[in-house]
Each structure stands twice: as structure tokens, then as C-alpha cells.
Scaffold this motif. Sequence first.
Motif, short mmCIF file in Angstrom:
data_model
loop_
_atom_site.label_atom_id
_atom_site.label_comp_id
_atom_site.label_asym_id
_atom_site.label_seq_id
_atom_site.Cartn_x
_atom_site.Cartn_y
_atom_site.Cartn_z
N ALA A 143 0.85 -1.20 0.00
CA ALA A 143 0.00 0.00 0.00
C ALA A 143 0.88 1.25 0.00
O ALA A 143 0.59 2.23 -0.70
N ILE A 144 1.98 1.20 0.77
CA ILE A 144 2.93 2.31 0.80
C ILE A 144 3.62 2.45 -0.56
O ILE A 144 3.78 3.56 -1.09
N VAL A 145 4.03 1.31 -1.13
CA VAL A 145 4.68 1.32 -2.44
C VAL A 145 3.76 1.95 -3.48
O VAL A 145 4.18 2.80 -4.28
N LEU A 146 2.50 1.55 -3.48
CA LEU A 146 1.53 2.08 -4.45
C LEU A 146 1.35 3.58 -4.28
O LEU A 146 1.34 4.34 -5.26
N ALA A 147 1.24 4.03 -3.04
CA ALA A 147 1.02 5.45 -2.77
C ALA A 147 2.18 6.30 -3.26
O ALA A 147 1.98 7.41 -3.76
N LEU A 148 3.42 5.79 -3.14
CA LEU A 148 4.60 6.56 -3.52
C LEU A 148 5.00 6.36 -4.98
O LEU A 148 5.91 7.03 -5.47
N THR A 149 4.33 5.44 -5.68
CA THR A 149 4.69 5.14 -7.06
C THR A 149 3.68 5.68 -8.06
O THR A 149 4.01 5.89 -9.22
N ILE A 150 2.48 5.91 -7.62
CA ILE A 150 1.39 6.23 -8.53
C ILE A 150 1.59 7.56 -9.25
O ILE A 150 1.04 7.80 -10.31
N ARG A 151 2.41 8.44 -8.66
CA ARG A 151 2.74 9.72 -9.31
C ARG A 151 4.22 9.70 -9.69
O ARG A 151 5.08 10.04 -8.87
N PRO A 152 4.56 9.32 -10.93
CA PRO A 152 5.95 9.12 -11.32
C PRO A 152 6.83 10.36 -11.19
O PRO A 152 8.01 10.26 -10.95
N SER A 153 6.26 11.55 -11.33
CA SER A 153 7.07 12.76 -11.25
C SER A 153 7.62 13.01 -9.86
O SER A 153 8.56 13.77 -9.67
N LYS A 154 7.02 12.38 -8.86
CA LYS A 154 7.44 12.61 -7.47
C LYS A 154 8.32 11.49 -6.91
O LYS A 154 8.91 11.65 -5.85
N VAL A 155 8.43 10.40 -7.63
CA VAL A 155 9.11 9.23 -7.09
C VAL A 155 10.55 9.50 -6.71
O VAL A 155 10.98 9.24 -5.58
N VAL A 156 11.33 10.01 -7.64
CA VAL A 156 12.76 10.21 -7.38
C VAL A 156 12.99 11.22 -6.27
O VAL A 156 13.85 11.03 -5.41
N ASP A 157 12.23 12.31 -6.27
CA ASP A 157 12.41 13.33 -5.24
C ASP A 157 12.08 12.78 -3.86
O ASP A 157 12.75 13.09 -2.87
N ILE A 158 11.03 11.97 -3.77
CA ILE A 158 10.65 11.37 -2.48
C ILE A 158 11.76 10.45 -1.98
O ILE A 158 12.17 10.52 -0.82
N ILE A 159 12.27 9.61 -2.88
CA ILE A 159 13.32 8.67 -2.50
C ILE A 159 14.61 9.40 -2.16
O ILE A 159 15.22 9.19 -1.12
N GLY A 160 15.04 10.29 -3.07
CA GLY A 160 16.32 10.95 -2.90
C GLY A 160 16.36 11.93 -1.75
O GLY A 160 17.38 12.08 -1.08
N SER A 161 15.24 12.62 -1.48
CA SER A 161 15.23 13.67 -0.47
C SER A 161 14.97 13.17 0.94
O SER A 161 15.42 13.78 1.91
N PHE A 162 14.21 12.06 1.06
CA PHE A 162 13.83 11.62 2.40
C PHE A 162 14.31 10.21 2.74
O PHE A 162 15.04 10.00 3.71
#
Length: 425
Positions: free
Chosen positions: A130-149
Motif C-alpha cells: 500500500a505504501i509502495v503504491l502510494a509513492l509510485t502512482i505519481r511518477p514525477s514525485k518518485v525520485v524526489d521522495i526517494i532521494g530527499s527523504f
Amino acid sequence: MEKKQKFSDILVIGGALFAMFFGAGNLIFPPLLGQQSGTSWFIGFLFFFIFDVGLALVAILALVRKGQFEINGITDVMGKVPSTIINCIAVLCIGPLLAIPRTAATTFEIGVQPLAPNFSTWIFSAIFFAIVLALTIRPSKVVDIIGSFLTPVLVITLLVMIIKGIISPLGPIDVPETTNSVQNGTLNGYQTLDVLASMIFIMIITSSAQGKGYTEGHSLSKAVLSSSCVASIGLFVIYGGLTYLGATTCNLADMQGLNQTALLVAITKALFGNTGVILLGVIVLFACLTTAIGLSSSTGAFFEELTGGKVSYKKVVIIVVVFSWLISNAGVSTIIQFSAPLLNLVYPGVLVLIILAFFHKSIKNKNIYRVATYFAIIVSALEILAGFGLPTGFVKSLPLAPMGFAWIVPAIVGGIIGKFIPCKD
């Protein structure tokens, strides 16, 4: 106008690439490698790094040299149908068939089960995906979420563990009795399958770089290469530290005979006492979560493009996440056992294509690629059949077979033969 490279952009993209690579399998290989290598732990680690991160970088460099930032940039010389088949098998194996479900299974077996033995794997994996889906569903935000936090949390947690192990070693490092550190490091690096992952990850990394303004050919290539170097430096430090921690256990009787997962648990518990398992759970959670996000996003982008947009990114991601959730509950061992033959079949062929891609300007006959790749795949298929007891064991007598590279010489022979076969396209 070409955008000037910003260090902050490269750090975020490189951090995301680091986090995507550092997943379930990579976390558990270095400690056991260190334990088996003893005083030769650095040699073992070096070959592990070369055949894991090194080959992954080779794949990225090959794509950059060709100016193509997707998996097709490697396989298109095979022709449309063979290329599509190879690409789909690679993406499915690194995606929902193996790597993605393995992330949840590994997190549960290392981070949850030791603390809560009766907790349901179905419930945990449902929360995880469920967490994976929430963070993956918007591709433009994926890298920033991973890299920044997520990446800083992951790196800090691992560094604390490694520094503690350096300051207070678990035991003296001794000379191993029989292990060939070079061979062991090579095989462990080979088994991580990060080469296939790099060909998938480059799509999302390139998309992120373009989103930050690196749209020109030279600036885009430079941004991708710089980010890859940042990720490589991080992986070198973390892998090296974990290998060293494993080497400090080679004289500890209670840590002998443990598998990769159990050894990692034992090391962390020995370093941090009763809080060790909790810390390990945090490490595994972030390592596996970031990998699952990266793979799910890249798989979604691949199949959306393959179908010409007929199947949307969002639908693919949902299907991948649900399928991965179901498969993950089979457990790590079952997942690997089910998917390993398919991975072993496609991986050598892809490696051949990657290596030859470096010489694409000099190779005029596409049959060099094709025959060399087919020979590598055929030998790999024979090795798999031999493993099932069929009379194809002669492949084990081929050069480099003990190291898992029986396909190399046949691939070279195939390339030479292909040179003399006229190419019609």
C-alpha cells in the motif's frame, strides 16, 4: 540553451539511484562474503563490486554512449520480436516475478518475524505494498521522495551500524581455509542481477533529470553519468563496510554456518544488543521499500510505452503491486527457486549485448550481436537443463564454467561466426 549542472540535483538523483540499487538481495550478500573471505575480504568485496555495480555502470555507460536512455537501446539490434521478448522477460523478472515481491518477503523475514513471530505475512505485505503504491502512482514525485527523504535515513542507519562495527570489532579477522575470494566475490556480484535493474532504472533517472531541466543531449548524458558516479561511491562505502563486518565474524563459533539473512541478524544484534533487531528492521524496511518503489515505477513506465499508452502507467503499477503482494507471501526461498531459472536464461544474453554496445560504431553487421547472444542464451539454457538432471552436463566442462560464465567462450565464437553471415537489415 544547455542547463548548467547543479550539485544538489545530481546528489538527489544519485541518491535515488543508490537507494533503488541497494535492495533486498544486495543487503544480505556482503556480510557472508566477508565471513567466508576473512583476511581477503577486501579482494572478495572488490570483485563483488566490479561484477555488481561495475557491470551495472557498464550498462548505463553503454546506453549513454548510444544516446538511448532505455532498455531498447541495448536490445534493439536483435530485431523487434526478439528484443521485445528479452525486454519483457528482463522487466518481469526484475519486477513482479522476483525482485519486487522479494523486497516485501525479505523485510518480513528479517525485520518483522524476529520481533513478532505470529504476525500475519499477508497483513504486513498488504501494508508494505500500500505504501509502495502510494509513492509510485505519481511518477514525477518518485525520485524526489526517494532521494530527499528515504535515502538519507537509509544511509545514516547503515553508517551507524558500520562505524560501530569498526570501532568495536566483533572479533579478529582470520585467514579463510578454502574459500576462493575472487570467485566468491564474482559469483555473489553476478547473482545480484543489478545489470538488469540498471537498464530499467535508467528510464526513471533520465525522466527525473529531464524534469530538472537537463533536456539537451550532452547535459542529459552528463547528468545521468554524474548521478551514477554518486550512487557508485555510496554503494562502495556501504558494501565495503558490510563486507568488513562479516569478516569480523569469521572466528565467532556461534555465527558459523548461518545463511545470509541469519548472519545479518546476528551481526546487528551483537553490535547493538537488544535494540539490534529493531535497527536491522529499519535498515531492511527502507532498503526494500526504496527498491520496490523504483522497480514498480520503472515497470509501469516500460509497459505503458510498450503498449503505446493503451495500458496506462497507473493501471500497470496497480497490477504489478497486487501481483507482487500475492507472490511475496510465498517467502524469499520459494520466490528465488521459482524465478532463478528464467533469470539465469536471460542474463548472459543481456550481458553480451551490453558489452558489444560499447563497440556499436565499429560493428556494422547486426548478426555479430545476434549470433553471440543466441549462443550465450543456448549455453545458459543447457546449464539450466543440467541442473534439472537432463544429460547436458558437458557445459560444465566449458572454460570459466566453475565461475558461472560457461557462456562467455561460446558467445565469442558466436560473434565471430555472425560476422561472416550476411545481414539483411
